[in-house]
Every structure is written in structure tokens, then in C-alpha cells.
Design a protein around this motif. Structure first.
Motif, PDB file in Angstrom:
ATOM      1  N   GLU A  15       0.781  -1.384  -0.029  1.00  0.00           N
ATOM      2  CA  GLU A  15       0.044  -0.002  -0.104  1.00  0.00           C
ATOM      3  C   GLU A  15       0.866   1.230  -0.098  1.00  0.00           C
ATOM      4  O   GLU A  15       0.573   2.144  -0.535  1.00  0.00           O
ATOM      5  CB  GLU A  15      -1.036   0.041   1.257  1.00  0.00           C
ATOM      6  N   ASP A  31       1.994   1.908  -3.360  1.00  0.00           N
ATOM      7  CA  ASP A  31       0.995   2.395  -4.291  1.00  0.00           C
ATOM      8  C   ASP A  31       0.842   0.946  -5.228  1.00  0.00           C
ATOM      9  O   ASP A  31       0.562   1.005  -6.418  1.00  0.00           O
ATOM     10  CB  ASP A  31       0.900   3.464  -5.182  1.00  0.00           C
ATOM     11  N   ARG A  32       0.988  -0.323  -4.781  1.00  0.00           N
ATOM     12  CA  ARG A  32       0.856  -1.205  -5.425  1.00  0.00           C
ATOM     13  C   ARG A  32      -0.419  -2.293  -5.224  1.00  0.00           C
ATOM     14  O   ARG A  32      -0.256  -3.206  -4.170  1.00  0.00           O
ATOM     15  CB  ARG A  32       2.082  -2.318  -5.351  1.00  0.00           C
ATOM     16  N   ALA A  33      -1.602  -1.858  -5.676  1.00  0.00           N
ATOM     17  CA  ALA A  33      -2.883  -2.717  -5.295  1.00  0.00           C
ATOM     18  C   ALA A  33      -2.715  -3.927  -5.707  1.00  0.00           C
ATOM     19  O   ALA A  33      -3.443  -5.041  -5.125  1.00  0.00           O
ATOM     20  CB  ALA A  33      -3.995  -1.842  -6.023  1.00  0.00           C
ATOM     21  N   LYS A  55      -7.928   0.877  -3.424  1.00  0.00           N
ATOM     22  CA  LYS A  55      -6.651   1.104  -4.197  1.00  0.00           C
ATOM     23  C   LYS A  55      -6.986   0.496  -5.690  1.00  0.00           C
ATOM     24  O   LYS A  55      -6.212   1.205  -6.646  1.00  0.00           O
ATOM     25  CB  LYS A  55      -5.323   0.460  -3.776  1.00  0.00           C
TER      26      LYS A  55
END
Length: 802
Positions: free
Chosen positions: A317, A320-322, A354
Motif C-alpha cells: 500500500e 501504491d501497488r494494489a 486502491k
């Protein structure tokens, strides 16, 4: 004392399987506080077949006897007292002292002993004395050998240190002469004892260790089949940045090798090493954490697995790697989350925020997790909707693993008896996908769903086949989770058929495994099973000793807490039971018809019958009437099977004051339970039919007497003391006496009533004292007696309390 957890679990399981067999298993260990063996010994000793023998130090007389056995040591008999005084009677130290003086001139002097033991009477001193025979020039080589391990390869050692094989062989000859190394044709060269190798390593100068460790690690890495775990350990010992980095690679390799060999405990240990290395080199990545979670999950360590997954989600998270967040959470489907539900639910919602809003495999997987969560929380409509969306999305993407996860969520959403046909279809489809998606664990889902359906439909051949399929999965994948399911389902089947002894043994084996896995819900299921076993046998003697202690950590759900008034009623504490039961009486009209609905209402119904609560029984009757055609079960995971639902409905109708209605249900129940061989439920239905007939407007006394007689015979054969007491009372025999006891219990009762102690009874009947204690408790519980005095009075022919 060096046994690992898996070895101790195997020993414990093996000992429990030996009951009644003429086999002795002997294991030896030193007192080593903190070891796995020491920690698990109390659990091992719970078995009635287990006995400990505390080996005391040898006496002077023992040493004299030892020395006299061999001509070369007989001259040293006069020194026995000195040997005893300086060794403390330790057999290992005595052996080493004797070996050190063989060939020396007699008599053995105190000065010689002092030199041998270096002034200390412990093992390290003896080892130090042996190692003291090594020349200073050989000590570094000996240290290098100890770093490499117990097995010694002269050619490899020579290549590693830039020497010749001939030079290494001459040194090994000196080590053999000193009693440090041994040789045989089958194994080659090796240290004479692991303790000696450890002592060599301990004496290695600190200044020379890093270089030797580095050389050993490099040497082992060049071997045809490098020992990844050993190499990782050596690199970690260097304590350098390069060492930690290289150790991380080797530890991960060792973990994967262990996984391929199904050595899950070792895989977990190497994973912990890998995480330690990653922390020291700041290389902790989501991918490493995800794989760590998978490994711990494979070992059945659910809570520890979740810790890795939670951290992976947090890191993903932050980056920003959903996609990685979803991948991490996908490790968890198929697990009965229980108390882990809240953190998983929160991570799912964070991940959805996300992810992109359109359909995707990742979104399908998260929706499946949320659907399962909603089903377990009783949100039936939401669970059905989310599971349908997840399945449609997964099918659209054509991703088999995502489809399986959606099928699992859908199955959970349909866990009511009336939808058994749909659930069976889901199971068949899961099995069709399993070989290509997830292997064993996916196939396990399908087989478990079909087991539940078989229990509910009374399909005994199908049940047997599915249990065999699960057993094959255990062998093929060595899955602890599959093994636990297989054990607990065997227990359920045994209990359904009236095989109570094997049922209790399998349930206890499942409990041991649940403890090993650290799964609180699995541990709780053992207690629920035991309570149900006590209920059907009608005796509080079957209740586990710790049953009153588990509620502090029990999940907050009616299906769990209804067990408290049930236990109270089984113990005869009816006022307490009625007070506790008050909060449950109106629940059948309030619960949504979804996950856990059927078992919750059924348990409430059973307590209403125990307490004679006609009003609640009538409410439960109307609620459960739609599931009359089925046997006990709803797809949520069979913990216990009581047989036909018709029998429960008959009991409810009778409690509610409708004997004619009850007769019809009991007649149906007898036919249904006879068909599947459910002997306990058949006998209980016969007793219920007789009671209903005698209470009906047109009693049939002859038919009732016949049914009671058949029930009494079955209760005796099956050892169901509670129902037997009721049946005998119905026959008009107000003083039940010892007829509810087994043959062995009657033998014990006779001896106890004659004033024999438990030890004397055990000696007379060739039993252990613990077994006698258990029999006495059972006798008191079955006869409703409080102590041995009342037992003696009962045996003397005085009236028993019924």
C-alpha cells in the motif's frame, strides 16, 4: 532433548495409537529446559499409556559392576569411589573417563582423574581433556572440520584449504587416535560424537573464526548438492553485510527445498532466517513477505501467516501497488478465519479503494473474501450478492484460481440445508478446476463440501469415498490442514455410527494437531465435539477437564455460547441452565436463514428438550420443520452428526406437548437412521417413539414395550448410560443400579466398594492408576453419586439416586 516439534508430535500420535497393544516405545532425553521436547513433554504424558522413569546417577556399586565386565578395566575397580566422586555418577562422563585410562598402569590415581577432568565434574571438562591431546598445529584444521559438520570428506577438505588429501588423512589418523574422529567403511570419517564437534567449534579462537567460516561457506557452495541451510547458517555467522545478503539467498533456497520435501517445520525455520537476513540488509519486500505467509500457512500456522501477509499489504500500500495487496490477500482464501476476520476485512476494504473500479481478477478475489466474511457475520443477502459478483467477474477473466475462490465464497453463502443441491454442484465444479489451480488445497475444498453434503443426505458410501479422497490428499501434499480435517471427520463418522471409543481418539488426535497449528477455531471444535459426544451418551463424564476454561477466549456467537447451558444441564445444574438459556429462547425467530443458522437453532432445540422448555421447543419445531427430510448438517463444516433431523423434530414435538405429532417424526427417524447405520440415533428414536406412544391419545403399550426393549439393548451395547437410565425407568425399574455400567466399570466398582485404593485396584486388574481414576469418575457420573462412600452404599444394595 534435540527432537524437533514434528518428531515430538509424531511420538505423541504414535503413543496414543498404542493403547491396548503389546508394544513398548522407549525414548530417552536429558533435562534441558526450554527445548521443544521439554515443552511438549507434559502433553505427551497426558496419555494413560505413558510413564516416566527418572534415571538417577550411577552409584559406586554400579561403577564397580561396570568395571568388572571387561578384563582391561577390571584392575581399576579400587578407583570406583574416586571416579564416582569426580563424575557425580554421570554415565557419559564415567564412560569417557574409563576410555581415557584403558591401557594405563593400575591403580588409577586421584591425580590422573583430576588431570582427566581438568578439575571439573561436567561434560565440557571431559571434552576439553580429550581435545587437549590435539597438537596446536592441528587445532585450526579441527576447527574447520567442526564448522563443516559431522561428516568429513578428505578430498573436499584438501581442496578447500589448498592442501593435499594425504596431509588431511594423516591429520585424521591423529584425530582418531585422540578419540575425536571415527571411521567405518559405510560412513567414512565423522566426529565420534556431536558433542565433540561442538566442543571443537567452541574452542576455536575467536580471531580465526570469521575467515574459516567464510572459507567453509564458499567450499560447501561448490558441492554438487550444496546444503543450502548449512550454507545460510555459515554466512549468517560472519555477521557482515555481505554475509547477511548471501545468507538471505541461501535461506530462501533452503526454505523452498524444504517445501518441496514437505518439511514444513524446516521451511518455517529457514523463512525466519531469511526474514532476519532481510531485516539486517533492509531488503524486506512484499514478495518475500507474501511467500513467507504462504509457507507458514502450509505449515498450518495461521496466525503467524497473517502477520506476514499484513505487513506485505502495508508495504504494498505504501508503494501504491494494489496488485501486490490483492496478491497478498489471495493467500488467505480457504482458511476459516475466525478471530482473524476483522483484520482481513479491513485489509480487503483498503485494497478495494486502491484497485481500479472496473472488473478484474484482483477485484474478484477481494469480493470473494468479503462475501465469505459477510456470510460468517450472518449478512445473507450481502454474501449472496458479493459471491455472485465475484464468480461472474472471475469467470469473465477466465482465471481458474479466482473462480475457485469465488466458488468457495458462494458455497459459504449457500450454507443452509435446503440448498444442498446447489452446494454439491459447486463442489463438483471446484474439483474439476482443482488440478490446474492450487492443487491440494483447492481439491480439499471440493471434497470437504461433498463430505458435508454426504452427511446431510445420508450418503454413507459417498462419505466413505470422500474421506478416502481427503486421506490421499494428506499423503500426497502432507498438508496439516487436510490431516486435521481428515481426523475430525473420521471422529464425526465414528460417533454417528456409535463407535464412541474411536470417535474420541480421532477427535483428540485432531485437537493435538489444532494446537500445533495454533488455530483457535480448530481447537474450539474439539470441545464442541466432546460436548456433543457427552450429550448423545447422556453423561457429563465425557466432558473435557478444561471445558470450563475455554469460554474466556471463545468467539462471540450464539452457536458457541449455547454450549454453556447445555453443559449445565448435562451436569444436572438445571436452575443455572434455565437462567443461562433465557437469552437464547427467542433467537430461533430472529436468526437469518444463512450460514450457521441450522446448527444454531438445532443446538437451542436440544437444550430446550433437555430443560423441558415446551414454549421454546414449539418455536424451534416450527423453525426447523423445513429441514425435516435431511440428516444433521448444512454445509458449514460437520463438527458432529446426530443423525436424522426427524428425530430432533420428534423430541421437540414431544417436549411441546404434541405426542401424536411426535410419533410420526420418530417413525420416520427410525427408518432414516436404520438406513445409514446410525445406531445411537436409531435407539434414541425408538425410545422417543415409546414415550410418545404412551403419552398419546391412543397408547400402544405392547409396541412401546418392544421399542424400549430394543432401545435398552442398543444403549447397553453402545455404552450410552444417560439414555439407558431413562429407558430402564420407562420400563418401570425405579432403581437403575449398576446396569448402566460397562463390564470393566462393574469390576472396578466391586473392588472400590470393598475398600481397595486406586493403586490396589490397578494392580488387581492390570491397569494404570490413571485409568482406574477415570473409571471411578465415570461410575460416579453414570450413577449420579458424589463420592466413594455413596458408591460403597450403592454396591451394598441400597437405593441409588437416579
Amino acid at each position: 532433548q534435540w527432537a524437533d516439534r514434528t518428531s515430538m508430535l509424531l511420538l505423541r500420535h504414535f503413543v496414543n495409537e498404542l493403547r491396548g497393544r503389546r508394544i513398548i516405545v522407549m525414548a530417552t532425553m536429558r533435562a534441558q529446559p526450554g527445548s521443544v521436547a521439554a515443552q511438549m513433554m507434559p502433553e505427551l504424558m497426558r496419555s494413560e499409556a505413558a510413564t516416566t522413569i527418572d534415571l538417577k546417577p550411577l552409584t559406586t556399586a554400579d561403577i564397580v559392576h561396570w568395571l568388572e565386565q571387561v578384563s582391561s578395566t577390571a584392575p581399576w575397580v579400587p578407583a570406583a569411589e574416586s571416579i564416582h566422586r569426580r563424575t557425580g555418577g554421570s554415565p557419559l562422563l564415567i564412560r569417557m573417563v574409563i576410555e581415557s585410562v584403558i591401557g594405563k598402569e593400575a591403580p588409577l590415581t586421584i591425580g590422573h582423574l583430576d588431570r582427566t577432568l581438568a578439575g571439573r565434574s561436567d561434560l565440557r571438562a571431559v571434552l576439553a581433556a580429550i581435545l587437549g591431546q590435539v597438537d596446536v598445529g592441528d587445532q585450526e584444521l579441527l576447527g574447520f572440520l567442526s564448522i563443516l559438520g559431522e561428516r568429513i570428506n578428505p578430498d573436499g577438505i584438501a581442496a578447500a584449504i589448498g592442501s593435499t588429501t594425504e596431509h588431511i588423512l594423516r591429520a585424521l589418523d591423529r584425530f582418531i587416535a585422540a578419540g575425536i574422529v571415527k571411521y567405518n567403511a559405510a560412513e567414512g570419517f565423522s566426529f565420534k560424537h556431536a558433542l565433540l564437534r561442538d566442543a571443537c567449534l567452541h574452542q576455536l579462537p575467536l580471531a580465526s573464526r570469521p575467515a574459516l567460516v567464510l572459507r567453509a561457506a564458499q567450499h560447501l557452495a561448490t558441492q554438487p548438492a550444496p546444503q543450502a541451510g548449512r550454507i545460510a547458517e555459515l554466512w549468517m555467522r560472519t555477521g557482515t553485510a555481505e554475509g547477511w545478503s548471501r545468507a538471505l539467498l541461501w535461506a530462501r533456497r533452503a526454505a523452498e527445498e524444504a517445501m518441496r520435501s514437505y518439511a514444513f517445520d524446516e521451511a518455517c525455520d529457514f523463512t525466519v532466517w531469511a526474514m532476519e537476513c532481510a531485516e539486517n540488509t533492509q531488503q524486506v519486500e512484499p514478495e518475500l513477505l507474501i511467500r513467507s505467509g504462504e509457507i507458514f500457512l502450509a505449515a498450518g500456522l495461521l496466525a503467524k501467516s497473517l502477520k506476514y501477509i499484513t505487513r506485505a499489504v502495508d508495504l504494498a500500500e505504501a508503494a501504491d501497488r494494489a496488485d501486490l495487496m490483492a496478491t497478498a490477500l489471495s493467500v488467505l482464501p480457504g482458511v476459516d478465519t475466525g478471530e482473524l476476520a476483522d483484520p482481513i476485512r479491513q485489509m480487503c476494504h483498503r485494497t478495494l479503494k486502491k484497485l481500479s473500479t472496473g472488473p478484474s481478477v484482483d477485484r474478484a478475489r477481494i469480493l470473494a473474501l468479503l462475501a465469505a466474511d459477510q456470510a460468517q457475520r450472518g449478512a445473507v443477502e450481502s454474501a449472496e450478492l458479493l459471491s455472485a459478483q465475484s464468480l461472474a467477474m472471475a469467470e469473465s477473466a477466465g482465471e481458474d484460481q479466482a473462480i475457485l475462490e469465488a466458488l468457495a465464497a458462494r458455497h459459504l453463502a449457500l450454507c443452509v440445508p435446503q440448498r444442498v443441491v446447489e452446494r454439491t454442484a459447486l463442489a463438483r465444479r471446484a474439483l474439476s478446476l482443482a488440478p490446474d489451480s492450487g492443487g491440494g488445497i483447492s481439491a480439499l475444498w471440493g471434497h470437504l463440501w461433498l463430505v458435508d453434503a454426504a452427511f446431510q443426505l445420508g450418503d454413507m458410501p459417498g462419505l466413505t469415498g470422500q474421506l478416502q479422497n481427503i486421506h490421499e490428499l494428506v499423503g500426497r501434499y502432507r498438508s496439516e490442514v487436510a490431516r486435521w480435517h481428515h481426523l475430525r471427520l473420521q471422529a464425526t463418522r465414528h460417533a454417528l455410527l456409535g463407535e464412541f471409543g474411536p470417535a474420541a481418539e480421532k477427535s483428540e488426535a485432531a485437537w493435538y494437531l489444532a494446537q500445533r497449528m495454533g488455530d483457535a477455531s480448530a481447537i474450539g471444535m474439539y470441545y464442541v465435539f466432546s460436548i456433543q459426544l457427552a450429550l448423545i451418551r447422556g453423561t457429563a463424564a465425557d466432558l473435557p477437564a478444561a471445558v470450563d476454561e475455554i469460554w474466556s477466549s471463545a468467539p462471540d456467537m450464539p452457536l458457541v455460547w449455547i454450549n454453556i447451558p447445555m453443559i449445565q444441564a448435562l451436569r444436572g445444574q438445571f436452575d443455572d441452565a434455565r437462567s443461562t438459556f433465557e437469552q437464547f429462547r427467542n433467537l430461533p425467530a430472529q436468526l437469518p436463514t444463512g450460514f450457521r443458522w441450522a446448527p444454531t437453532v438445532s443446538q437451542i432445540a436440544m437444550v430446550a428438550n433437555l430443560l423441558g422448555d415446551g414454549e421454546c421447543a414449539a418455536l424451534c419445531y416450527q423453525t426447523l420443520l423445513p429441514i425435516a427430510p435431511y440428516y444433521d448438517g448444512d454445509g458449514s463444516g460437520a463438527v458432529f452428526s446426530h443423525g436424522s433431523n426427524a428425530r430432533l423434530l420428534g423430541d421437540l414435538a414431544l417436549t411441546a406437548g404434541e405426542p401424536d405429532l411426535a410419533l410420526s417424526h420418530f417413525a420416520t427417524a427410525i427408518a432414516m437412521d436404520l438406513r445409514i447405520g446410525a445406531a445411537p440415533s436409531t435407539a434414541l428414536a425408538r425410545l422417543g417413539w415409546a414415550r410418545a406412544s404412551l403419552a398419546s391419545a391412543r397408547p400402544n403399550a405392547a409396541a412401546a414395550a418392544d421399542q424400549v426393549q430394543r432401545a435398552v439393548a442398543a444403549f447397553r451395547r453402545l455404552d450410552m448410560p444417560g439414555p439407558l437410565r431413562l429407558a430402564l425407568e420407562l420400563q418401570g425399574r425405579r432403581t437403575v443400579g449398576s446396569e448402566v455400567l460397562s463390564a470393566r466399570e462393574r469390576e472396578v466398582m466391586a473392588l472400590v466398594s470393598a475398600g481397595r485404593s486406586n493403586r490396589e485396584v490397578a494392580s488387581s486388574l492390570f491397569l494404570s492408576e490413571r485409568t482406574v481414576e477415570s473409571h471411578v469418575r465415570n461410575i460416579l457420573a453414570k450413577l449420579g453419586l458424589r463420592n466413594r462412600t455413596e458408591l460403597a452404599a450403592a454396591a451394598a444394595g441400597k437405593t441409588l439416586r437416579v
